[in-house]
Design an enzyme around this catalytic site. Structure first.
Site, PDB file in Angstrom:
ATOM      1  N   TYR A 296       0.835  -1.197   0.000  1.00  0.00           N
ATOM      2  CA  TYR A 296       0.000   0.000   0.000  1.00  0.00           C
ATOM      3  C   TYR A 296       0.876   1.256   0.000  1.00  0.00           C
ATOM      4  O   TYR A 296       0.581   2.235  -0.685  1.00  0.00           O
ATOM      5  CB  TYR A 296      -0.912  -0.024   1.223  1.00  0.00           C
ATOM      6  CG  TYR A 296      -2.069   0.943   1.167  1.00  0.00           C
ATOM      7  CD1 TYR A 296      -3.017   0.856   0.168  1.00  0.00           C
ATOM      8  CD2 TYR A 296      -2.214   1.938   2.126  1.00  0.00           C
ATOM      9  CE1 TYR A 296      -4.084   1.728   0.122  1.00  0.00           C
ATOM     10  CE2 TYR A 296      -3.282   2.811   2.096  1.00  0.00           C
ATOM     11  CZ  TYR A 296      -4.219   2.699   1.092  1.00  0.00           C
ATOM     12  OH  TYR A 296      -5.264   3.573   1.050  1.00  0.00           O
TER      13      TYR A 296
ATOM     14  N   CYS B 139      -8.046  10.139   1.407  1.00  0.00           N
ATOM     15  CA  CYS B 139      -7.408   8.828   1.246  1.00  0.00           C
ATOM     16  C   CYS B 139      -5.988   8.950   0.718  1.00  0.00           C
ATOM     17  O   CYS B 139      -5.052   8.420   1.276  1.00  0.00           O
ATOM     18  CB  CYS B 139      -8.217   7.941   0.311  1.00  0.00           C
ATOM     19  SG  CYS B 139      -9.782   7.474   1.034  1.00  0.00           S
ATOM     20  N   HIS B 140      -5.837   9.634  -0.408  1.00  0.00           N
ATOM     21  CA  HIS B 140      -4.511   9.709  -1.011  1.00  0.00           C
ATOM     22  C   HIS B 140      -4.152  11.127  -1.427  1.00  0.00           C
ATOM     23  O   HIS B 140      -3.304  11.341  -2.279  1.00  0.00           O
ATOM     24  CB  HIS B 140      -4.414   8.745  -2.191  1.00  0.00           C
ATOM     25  CG  HIS B 140      -4.864   7.359  -1.840  1.00  0.00           C
ATOM     26  ND1 HIS B 140      -6.132   6.920  -2.079  1.00  0.00           N
ATOM     27  CD2 HIS B 140      -4.231   6.355  -1.216  1.00  0.00           C
ATOM     28  CE1 HIS B 140      -6.263   5.685  -1.622  1.00  0.00           C
ATOM     29  NE2 HIS B 140      -5.134   5.320  -1.106  1.00  0.00           N
ATOM     30  N   GLY B 141      -4.893  12.107  -0.864  1.00  0.00           N
ATOM     31  CA  GLY B 141      -4.493  13.506  -1.024  1.00  0.00           C
ATOM     32  C   GLY B 141      -4.722  14.129  -2.389  1.00  0.00           C
ATOM     33  O   GLY B 141      -3.818  14.756  -2.939  1.00  0.00           O
TER      34      GLY B 141
END
Lengths: 421, 175
Positions: A296, B139-141
């Protein structure tokens, strides 16, 4: 095919009766009784047995949990809570299963690192290693599917993020994602099929484990010296020596896993998964299970959707070709003074990637993830193939017995052959 | 080898049997694979009618449409101005704001991040709206602007604009 070979004779008439019709008794005798193990194997060689036992524990506990689980979006969360509160010992079944999964990964990771450090993947055990990587892939898929089933917030959003990875594939991605989900979003169709697959995949794993064990028994187990068995003096029989050693290792594992199950059953769980799934609210911080976190971290380290997905899959698939990337003839890192340290650094790197994979992808964590990612691939594609140009390997002992006799390195008083046997 | 006519015949039979078997197996797999696609009831297009009379300027609501969140935002003049002033060359997925709205005030978006499908923050007053005053995916910017366009982060595309029509001044139909 030639006719049946002369069956082995046993004192017990029932065994004889079976052996005559299906030579399974002699098979077990050969593979699990007389099977010669290199006598210098340390406790790292017990992790394969531990992993097999944990697989059985997971299957058994899983079947009993399935008897109380409902794979429907309206009832899944509640059925798991009912399992925890109302079903007799349901809490125990679930904690065994959830923590068992974590321990399964711990044990398998140590088993894999053992294989890497001592070069167990090299000739003639390449196929064995490949089967092992397949098992690992199946384990990752199974654990991901299983994590979806409690239908909490982490379950739902974990499933959303992972299935969206497939939408990064050009042209067919969106269609593939919809096909996997059976809907446009993670929904009831998804939960239902994930349950069906989560139930069946462990039995596939069991089958591949059978092949994995059969394959290692063809050329015999590797050992810390990484040299071939030369004579009977180099080995001990599996029964009773290795069986007892593995049993002791299993007892220690049992104590550790029990300690977690009974005293800290949620230390590896995510709090957010005790909130029922809500398709309209994403938790502030989505994390995968820690045992998938290194990959991840790699996914998030790349500021491009497709690039991140490609590198993540590449980081797993590279394991398949490791036997051909590492070109040294010397198996064990004990005799590779330079590669040994790069190997250690790789282990640490993998651990660090796992750590940052559980942290938000920003600032220092992102930087660390990127450095870790670079080393991960440098290790496989530059260090492993080319370290031979500068590394001078140590002299290998002439035989496994010589490990104990010569050099005086590991044991001060040399043993005679008789004493060893 | 193949000088012998009976062996040639055998080769042909072998090859055609294998081919037919492979084609048959592949054809038989089709219904199984197809069964995993969305079922008819899932496909049956849903549409949602939303009353937007209660939304003040600067406010935003979330409604559910086909299982996904849809953002309905009544933009302020300042936000519209910000969205219009950006040069297309600065955008990762170039799109004019005028082509993303039917009425300047009303911005309607599928609230699903185009990266990995999380729901971006920015709907509540207290949420982080990201660097471009629109939405921010935790979540991932990924950062989206006041037109829902991707400005920064890993997402490849702008937030989707669903099909919708204004039934009257205060009601829209999505889908």
């Amino acid at each position: 095919m030639s006719g049946p070979s002369e069956p082995k004779k046993y004192k017990n008439p029932i065994l004889n009766w079976i052996e005559f019709r299906l030579p399974i008794i002699s098979y077990f005798e050969k593979e699990y009784g007389d099977y010669p193990m290199p006598k210098n194997c340390n406790y790292f060689w017990s992790f394969g047995a531990m992993a097999s036992i944990l697989l059985v524990v997971m299957i058994v506990s899983g079947i009993f949990i399935a008897m109380n689980y409902t794979p429907h979006t309206d009832m899944a969360f509640v059925s798991v809570e009912r399992l925890m509160r109302d079903v007799n010992y349901g809490w125990l079944l679930r904690y065994i299963h959830s923590n068992g999964a974590a321990f399964f990964f711990i044990v398998v990771y140590i088993h894999m690192l053992r294989g890497m450090y001592y070069g167990s993947y090299k000739y003639p055990r390449e196929l064995n290693w490949i089967l092992g990587v397949f098992i690992y892939l199946l384990m990752m898929a199974t654990s991901f599917l299983g994590y979806t089933l409690p239908w909490g917030q982490m379950s739902y959003w974990g499933a959303t993020v992972i299935t969206n990875l497939f939408s990064a594939i050009p042209v067919v991605g969106e269609g593939l994602k919809t096909w996997l989900l059976g809907d446009y979003t993670v929904g009831n169709a998804t939960l239902n099929r994930f349950f069906a697959l989560h139930y069946v995949l462990p039995f596939v794993i069991l089958g591949v484990v059978g092949l994995h064990v059969a394959a290692v028994h063809v050329h015999g187990s590797n050992n810390p010296a990484g040299i071939d068995i030369k004579s009977k003096n180099d080995t001990v029989k599996f029964f009773p020596y290795m069986l007892l050693k593995d049993t002791l290792a299993l007892c220690v594992l049992g104590v550790l896993i029990s300690a977690v199950i009974f005293f800290g059953p949620n230390i590896m769980a995510e709090v957010d998964n005790y909130i029922p799934a809500d398709p309209l609210v994403t938790p502030a911080h989505i994390v995968p299970n820690w045992y998938l976190a290194p990959f991840y971290a790699i996914l998030r380290a790349i500021p491009d959707k497709l690039g991140g997905v490609v590198l993540m899959f590449a980081s797993i698939l590279v394991l398949f070709i490791l036997p051909w990337l590492d070109r040294s003839k010397v198996r064990s890192c004990n005799f590779r003074p330079l590669y040994k340290w790069f190997m250690m650094l790789f282990f640490i790197d993998f651990f660090i990637l796992g750590y940052v994979g559980l942290k938000p992808a920003e600032g220092l964590y992102l930087l660390i993830a990127r450095i870790g990612l670079v080393y991960y691939f440098v290790f496989f594609f530059i260090i492993s193939p080319f370290i031979g140009l500068i590394e001078k390997t140590k002299e290998l002992p002439a035989s496994i017995s010589d490990v104990y006799l010569g050099g005086g390195k590991s044991i001060t008083t040399p043993l005679t052959q008789k004493e060893i046997n | 080898m193949s000088e012998n006519p009976s062996e040639k015949r055998r080769d042909f039979l072998q090859l055609s049997t294998i081919t037919l078997g492979a084609v048959g197996t592949a054809a038989f797999m089709w219904p199984f694979l197809k069964s995993m696609n969305p079922a008819e009831d899932t496909l049956a297009l849903g549409s949602t009618e939303v009353d937007i009379s209660g939304i003040d300027e600067g406010q935003s609501i979330t409604v559910k449409w086909r299982g996904k969140p849809v953002f309905i935002k009544r933009r302020t003049q300042q936000e519209i101005k910000e969205a219009r002033e950006v040069l297309l060359t600065e955008l990762k997925d170039p799109a004019k704001d005028v082509n993303r709205v039917q009425k300047d005030e009303w911005l309607i978006l599928v609230g699903v991040c185009t990266h990995l499908g999380c729901v971006p923050l920015g709907q509540k007053m207290t949420d982080s709206k990201g660097d471009f005053n629109g939405w921010y995916c935790p979540c991932h910017g990924s950062h989206y602007d006041t037109s829902g366009r991707i400005r920064k982060g890993p997402a490849p595309k702008n937030l989707d604009v669903p099909e919708y029509t204004f039934l009257n001044e205060t009601t829209i139909k999505i889908g």
